[in-house]
Motif scaffolding. Structure first.
Motif, PDB file in Angstrom:
ATOM      1  N   LEU A 281       0.858  -1.174   0.000  1.00  0.00           N
ATOM      2  CA  LEU A 281       0.000   0.000   0.000  1.00  0.00           C
ATOM      3  C   LEU A 281       0.898   1.229   0.000  1.00  0.00           C
ATOM      4  O   LEU A 281       1.739   1.405   0.883  1.00  0.00           O
ATOM      5  CB  LEU A 281      -0.903   0.011   1.234  1.00  0.00           C
ATOM      6  CG  LEU A 281      -1.756   1.275   1.401  1.00  0.00           C
ATOM      7  CD1 LEU A 281      -2.850   1.329   0.345  1.00  0.00           C
ATOM      8  CD2 LEU A 281      -2.349   1.343   2.802  1.00  0.00           C
ATOM      9  N   LEU A 282       0.709   2.106  -0.992  1.00  0.00           N
ATOM     10  CA  LEU A 282       1.530   3.312  -1.107  1.00  0.00           C
ATOM     11  C   LEU A 282       0.781   4.563  -0.663  1.00  0.00           C
ATOM     12  O   LEU A 282       1.398   5.522  -0.197  1.00  0.00           O
ATOM     13  CB  LEU A 282       2.008   3.486  -2.550  1.00  0.00           C
ATOM     14  CG  LEU A 282       2.784   2.301  -3.132  1.00  0.00           C
ATOM     15  CD1 LEU A 282       3.170   2.592  -4.574  1.00  0.00           C
ATOM     16  CD2 LEU A 282       4.029   2.015  -2.296  1.00  0.00           C
ATOM     17  N   GLY A 283      -0.529   4.568  -0.830  1.00  0.00           N
ATOM     18  CA  GLY A 283      -1.293   5.749  -0.453  1.00  0.00           C
ATOM     19  C   GLY A 283      -2.757   5.589  -0.784  1.00  0.00           C
ATOM     20  O   GLY A 283      -3.236   4.493  -1.099  1.00  0.00           O
ATOM     21  N   VAL A 284      -3.479   6.696  -0.727  1.00  0.00           N
ATOM     22  CA  VAL A 284      -4.920   6.714  -0.999  1.00  0.00           C
ATOM     23  C   VAL A 284      -5.263   8.009  -1.729  1.00  0.00           C
ATOM     24  O   VAL A 284      -4.748   9.086  -1.384  1.00  0.00           O
ATOM     25  CB  VAL A 284      -5.741   6.630   0.311  1.00  0.00           C
ATOM     26  CG1 VAL A 284      -7.215   6.923   0.063  1.00  0.00           C
ATOM     27  CG2 VAL A 284      -5.589   5.250   0.955  1.00  0.00           C
ATOM     28  N   ILE A 285      -6.116   7.908  -2.728  1.00  0.00           N
ATOM     29  CA  ILE A 285      -6.732   9.078  -3.364  1.00  0.00           C
ATOM     30  C   ILE A 285      -8.127   9.229  -2.773  1.00  0.00           C
ATOM     31  O   ILE A 285      -8.913   8.276  -2.777  1.00  0.00           O
ATOM     32  CB  ILE A 285      -6.833   8.904  -4.887  1.00  0.00           C
ATOM     33  CG1 ILE A 285      -5.447   8.828  -5.525  1.00  0.00           C
ATOM     34  CG2 ILE A 285      -7.630  10.041  -5.511  1.00  0.00           C
ATOM     35  CD1 ILE A 285      -5.477   8.444  -6.996  1.00  0.00           C
ATOM     36  N   TYR A 286      -8.427  10.413  -2.260  1.00  0.00           N
ATOM     37  CA  TYR A 286      -9.747  10.672  -1.684  1.00  0.00           C
ATOM     38  C   TYR A 286     -10.380  11.841  -2.423  1.00  0.00           C
ATOM     39  O   TYR A 286      -9.757  12.890  -2.605  1.00  0.00           O
ATOM     40  CB  TYR A 286      -9.638  11.005  -0.201  1.00  0.00           C
ATOM     41  CG  TYR A 286     -10.944  11.454   0.429  1.00  0.00           C
ATOM     42  CD1 TYR A 286     -11.947  10.534   0.698  1.00  0.00           C
ATOM     43  CD2 TYR A 286     -11.173  12.794   0.718  1.00  0.00           C
ATOM     44  CE1 TYR A 286     -13.146  10.933   1.264  1.00  0.00           C
ATOM     45  CE2 TYR A 286     -12.372  13.203   1.287  1.00  0.00           C
ATOM     46  CZ  TYR A 286     -13.356  12.274   1.558  1.00  0.00           C
ATOM     47  OH  TYR A 286     -14.543  12.681   2.108  1.00  0.00           O
ATOM     48  N   VAL A 287     -11.618  11.662  -2.892  1.00  0.00           N
ATOM     49  CA  VAL A 287     -12.345  12.716  -3.606  1.00  0.00           C
ATOM     50  C   VAL A 287     -13.728  12.862  -2.979  1.00  0.00           C
ATOM     51  O   VAL A 287     -14.272  11.909  -2.419  1.00  0.00           O
ATOM     52  CB  VAL A 287     -12.463  12.406  -5.112  1.00  0.00           C
ATOM     53  CG1 VAL A 287     -11.084  12.296  -5.749  1.00  0.00           C
ATOM     54  CG2 VAL A 287     -13.233  11.103  -5.351  1.00  0.00           C
ATOM     55  N   GLU A 288     -14.292  14.062  -3.075  1.00  0.00           N
ATOM     56  CA  GLU A 288     -15.619  14.290  -2.508  1.00  0.00           C
ATOM     57  C   GLU A 288     -16.322  15.415  -3.244  1.00  0.00           C
ATOM     58  O   GLU A 288     -15.714  16.186  -4.005  1.00  0.00           O
ATOM     59  CB  GLU A 288     -15.526  14.590  -1.017  1.00  0.00           C
ATOM     60  CG  GLU A 288     -14.688  15.789  -0.650  1.00  0.00           C
ATOM     61  CD  GLU A 288     -14.567  15.986   0.859  1.00  0.00           C
ATOM     62  OE1 GLU A 288     -15.274  15.299   1.613  1.00  0.00           O
ATOM     63  OE2 GLU A 288     -13.774  16.848   1.273  1.00  0.00           O
ATOM     64  N   SER A 289     -17.639  15.520  -3.018  1.00  0.00           N
ATOM     65  CA  SER A 289     -18.459  16.523  -3.675  1.00  0.00           C
ATOM     66  C   SER A 289     -19.675  16.814  -2.805  1.00  0.00           C
ATOM     67  O   SER A 289     -20.101  15.968  -2.010  1.00  0.00           O
ATOM     68  CB  SER A 289     -18.913  16.022  -5.058  1.00  0.00           C
ATOM     69  OG  SER A 289     -19.898  16.857  -5.619  1.00  0.00           O
ATOM     70  N   VAL A 290     -20.230  18.005  -2.973  1.00  0.00           N
ATOM     71  CA  VAL A 290     -21.452  18.352  -2.237  1.00  0.00           C
ATOM     72  C   VAL A 290     -22.689  17.820  -2.954  1.00  0.00           C
ATOM     73  O   VAL A 290     -23.799  17.910  -2.418  1.00  0.00           O
ATOM     74  CB  VAL A 290     -21.576  19.881  -2.049  1.00  0.00           C
ATOM     75  CG1 VAL A 290     -20.442  20.404  -1.190  1.00  0.00           C
ATOM     76  CG2 VAL A 290     -21.608  20.602  -3.398  1.00  0.00           C
TER      77      VAL A 290
END
Length: 445
Positions: A281-290
């Protein structure tokens, strides 16, 4: 099957509940609403198990199972014949469904009632379209496949990790039209993730941390599985809410409280995708929106593929110990120190570093900065190499997966944000330079 399951995944978003039909051993039919259907692959689906009710009793008794799904985009309906296989109560699939169900429950006013007990796995035997009038599907906001192609082409042009990470974030914004995101790196030795870059927030949150296993990001990292929520849910909200919940669980000591984790207070859609390569595991991409349901299965597929490509590229750059370093430049004369003295305080217990009593960084990045500043103060040294840092016993890098370049990027960005008279810049391949413009006082605590 007459219809492929992956062509009707919008029916599985939970906007229109599915109808499940079973019968008891005497042949008495039973029809019930179903909270959630999760796509597993073209031959399997997972249904949410929340109550030990008539439907579940019938299924466990061997009843045939029929499922009616309806598209909220076109009103098309499909009848599926299923065969029950098993129930999973932990693992990536269970966590994905648990997170999604939390959002569905909050959206429908059923928080506290909809609690996932298990993920029931079924084999799909047949899919039959139901005759009836349908609507034309809406035009998708972006072409995910084309966006993925352009993004991976852009990543291929990067010659070092810093360029790769910067371009990855830029691709998420420009190619995938994502307005709010974080790129987090995995600190394997400390069991946490730290924010290396973000977009769309008033504060960057660079250096903020979250333990593996906490919140949507932490669960994604622990399970190494994408997790997507289409409706607002306080259980997986970020920013102050997650920090408060961690404090209540006694986990706040695992975080650096001086750097708040960024996040939308009213995020309706969230998705976390792991970055992994070669079993790491190298990392995480996190995305969000209203916006509700802003990210669908197509966006999830595209970001999973993007993260896989990014992970392989990251691993390549992290493991490339290029012996062909640029020639060492002549040691430069330090810039004249002006202004008030800057007190640098280092705590050896966790390598945390404070500038004038304000927290800056900790862990390996803190140890790197402390070593650089000691060499500067004692010897006037301003030029350093990545290879030299790897061999420096003061830094105590955690073995093969040291992720040195990512930590240097983190340190560089934190110093730039503070603008306190200390800066780090690349000085060629495998080299960096330290710039100090204020008098320093180093204090070991």
């Amino acid at each position: 099957m007459s219809v492929r399951l992956d062509t009707l995944r919008e029916c599985l978003e939970g906007i229109i509940p599915g109808h499940i039909v079973t019968c008891d051993p005497a042949g008495m039919p039973n029809v019930a609403f179903l909270s959630q259907v999760e796509f597993v692959d073209n031959e399997h689906v997972a249904l949410s198990y929340q109550f030990f009710n008539t439907t579940r009793r019938n299924v466990l008794a061997g009843s045939p199972v029929r499922l009616l799904l309806t598209s909220h985009l076109t009103a098309a309906q499909f009848r599926l014949s299923l065969n029950y296989l098993r129930t999973e109560t932990s693992g990536p699939l269970f966590e994905r469904m648990k997170a999604k169900l939390s959002g569905i429950a909050a959206h429908s006013g059923m928080t506290g009632i909809f609690k996932l007990l298990g993920a029931d796995i079924y084999r799909v035997l047949d899919i039959v379209p139901v005759a009836g009038r349908t609507l034309a599907p809406p035009t998708p906001p972006i072409n995910c496949v084309n966006a993925l192609r352009r993004a991976t082409d852009r990543l291929a042009s990067c010659a070092n990790l810093e360029c790769l990470l910067e371009k990855a974030v830029d691709c998420l914004v420009k190619e995938f039209s994502i307005g709010h995101l974080m790129l987090l790196m995995h600190d394997e030795a400390r069991g946490c993730l730290y924010t290396l870059a973000s977009r769309g927030y008033p504060q960057s949150g660079i250096g903020s941390e979250i333990p593996v296993g906490s919140g949507l990001i932490g669960i994604c990292a622990r399970e190494r599985s994408p997790i997507r929520i289409g409706f607002m849910t306080s259980e997986y909200a970020y920013g102050r809410t997650v920090r408060d919940s961690l404090a209540a669980e006694g986990k706040l000591d695992a975080l650096e409280t001086a750097i708040p984790l960024p996040g939308l207070p009213n995020a309706a859609s969230q998705m976390a995708v792991p970055i992994a390569a070669a079993g790491r595991l190298l990392g995480v991409i996190y995305v969000e929106s209203v916006a509700f349901l802003h990210f669908g299965y197509d966006e999830e597929d595209a970001l999973v593929a993007f993260a896989a490509h990014l992970g392989l590229a990251m691993l390549h750059h992290q493991q490339a110990d290029d012996p062909l370093e640029d020639p060492a430049p002549a040691e430069s004369t330090p810039l004249p120190a002006t202004g008030p003295t800057l007190t640098i305080r280092h705590f050896a217990a966790n390598d945390s570093v404070f500038l004038d009593d304000d927290y800056l960084i900790k862990g390996v990045a803190g140890a790197i900065l402390w070593a650089l500043l000691n060499d500067f103060v004692k010897r006037g040294r301003t030029n350093f190499t990545n290879k030299g840092l790897r061999l420096d016993s003061r830094i105590r890098l955690p073995g093969v997966s040291d992720n040195l370049e990512a930590r240097l990027v983190l340190l560089q960005r934190r110093l730039a944000e503070r603008n306190a008279g200390i800066g780090i810049e690349k000085a060629g391949r495998g080299r960096l330079s330290l710039a100090v413009t204020r008098p320093l006082e180093l204090v070991e605590s």
